[in-house]
Design an enzyme around this catalytic site. Sequence first.
Site, PDB file in Angstrom:
ATOM      1  CE  LYS A 269      92.578 -32.720 -20.527  1.00  0.00           C
ATOM      2  NZ  LYS A 269      92.491 -33.639 -21.680  1.00  0.00           N
TER       3      LYS A 269
ATOM      4  CE  LYS B 140      90.806 -37.189 -17.707  1.00  0.00           C
ATOM      5  NZ  LYS B 140      90.985 -37.788 -19.271  1.00  0.00           N
TER       6      LYS B 140
HETATM    7  N1  C2G Z   1      88.805 -43.069 -25.473  1.00  0.00           N
HETATM    8  C1  C2G Z   1      88.106 -44.249 -26.010  1.00  0.00           C
HETATM    9  N2  C2G Z   1      87.911 -45.359 -25.290  1.00  0.00           N
HETATM   10  C2  C2G Z   1      88.060 -45.373 -24.042  1.00  0.00           C
HETATM   11  C3  C2G Z   1      88.995 -44.476 -23.301  1.00  0.00           C
HETATM   12  C4  C2G Z   1      89.294 -43.221 -24.113  1.00  0.00           C
HETATM   13  O1  C2G Z   1      87.644 -44.269 -27.225  1.00  0.00           O
HETATM   14  N3  C2G Z   1      87.837 -46.625 -23.341  1.00  0.00           N
HETATM   15  C5  C2G Z   1      89.048 -42.156 -26.165  1.00  0.00           C
HETATM   16  C6  C2G Z   1      88.496 -40.691 -25.660  1.00  0.00           C
HETATM   17  O2  C2G Z   1      87.177 -40.727 -26.142  1.00  0.00           O
HETATM   18  C7  C2G Z   1      89.391 -39.656 -26.551  1.00  0.00           C
HETATM   19  C8  C2G Z   1      90.742 -40.499 -26.387  1.00  0.00           C
HETATM   20  O3  C2G Z   1      90.385 -41.808 -26.153  1.00  0.00           O
HETATM   21  O4  C2G Z   1      89.043 -39.615 -27.693  1.00  0.00           O
HETATM   22  C9  C2G Z   1      91.659 -39.686 -25.238  1.00  0.00           C
HETATM   23  O5  C2G Z   1      90.979 -40.025 -24.041  1.00  0.00           O
HETATM   24  P1  C2G Z   1      91.337 -39.263 -22.689  1.00  0.00           P
HETATM   25  O6  C2G Z   1      92.889 -39.495 -22.678  1.00  0.00           O
HETATM   26  O7  C2G Z   1      90.555 -39.656 -21.556  1.00  0.00           O
HETATM   27  O8  C2G Z   1      91.184 -37.940 -23.446  1.00  0.00           O
HETATM   28  P2  C2G Z   1      90.298 -36.469 -22.591  1.00  0.00           P
HETATM   29  O9  C2G Z   1      90.897 -36.382 -21.177  1.00  0.00           O
HETATM   30  O10 C2G Z   1      88.939 -36.924 -22.894  1.00  0.00           O
HETATM   31  O11 C2G Z   1      91.032 -35.309 -23.316  1.00  0.00           O
HETATM   32  O12 C2G Z   1      90.301 -31.254 -25.708  1.00  0.00           O
HETATM   33  C10 C2G Z   1      90.009 -32.806 -25.478  1.00  0.00           C
HETATM   34  C11 C2G Z   1      90.316 -33.200 -24.472  1.00  0.00           C
HETATM   35  O13 C2G Z   1      91.944 -33.193 -24.266  1.00  0.00           O
HETATM   36  C12 C2G Z   1      90.417 -34.886 -24.400  1.00  0.00           C
END
Ligand code: C2G
Length: 130
Positions: free
Chosen positions: A44, A46
């Site tokens: 990803k 990350k």
């Molecule tokens: N999130 C949120 N508000 C934030 C930060 C994150 O609602 N201020 C939500 C994101 O939208 C996501 C969840 O928290 O639904 C997890 O965020 P991340 O760990 O950044 O996930 P991500 O890297 O987007 O991975 O297959 C899908 C991916 O694995 C998603």
Amino acid sequence: MKKVITYGTFDLLHKGHIRLLKRARALGDHLTVCVSTDEFNAEKGKHAYTSFEDRKYILEAIRYVDEVLPESSWDQKISDVVNNDIDVFVMGDDWQGKFDFLKDYCEVVYLPRTEGISTSKIKKDLGVPD
Ligand code: C2G
């Protein structure tokens, strides 16, 4: 039992993550969280500060979370939904529309992100590389 699923890295856990998990859990009776493995995070683009094992351990301690599974591929969502009898798929709306293909298998809900907080912002404010 109405089952909900969501996916993410959940690194440096913060209020935005917790609010997402709380609202997702409220859409059903059981919440499965698929947390990205370290290898999938690399895919990803990350780099999580916290290891997969520790992110899994932390998520399992959250009252809104009933089960934590690994997310190791972009391609596992349909089988996850089918194999776990999932009724609702939830993601933050930064993913709006990206997972609409799952509508053939379950309800798809995108929830508003929590403004003003993100793992990237935490790292930036602490002066560490993203
Ligand atoms: N999130 C949120 N508000 C934030 C930060 C994150 O609602 N201020 C939500 C994101 O939208 C996501 C969840 O928290 O639904 C997890 O965020 P991340 O760990 O950044 O996930 P991500 O890297 O987007 O991975 O297959 C899908 C991916 O694995 C998603």
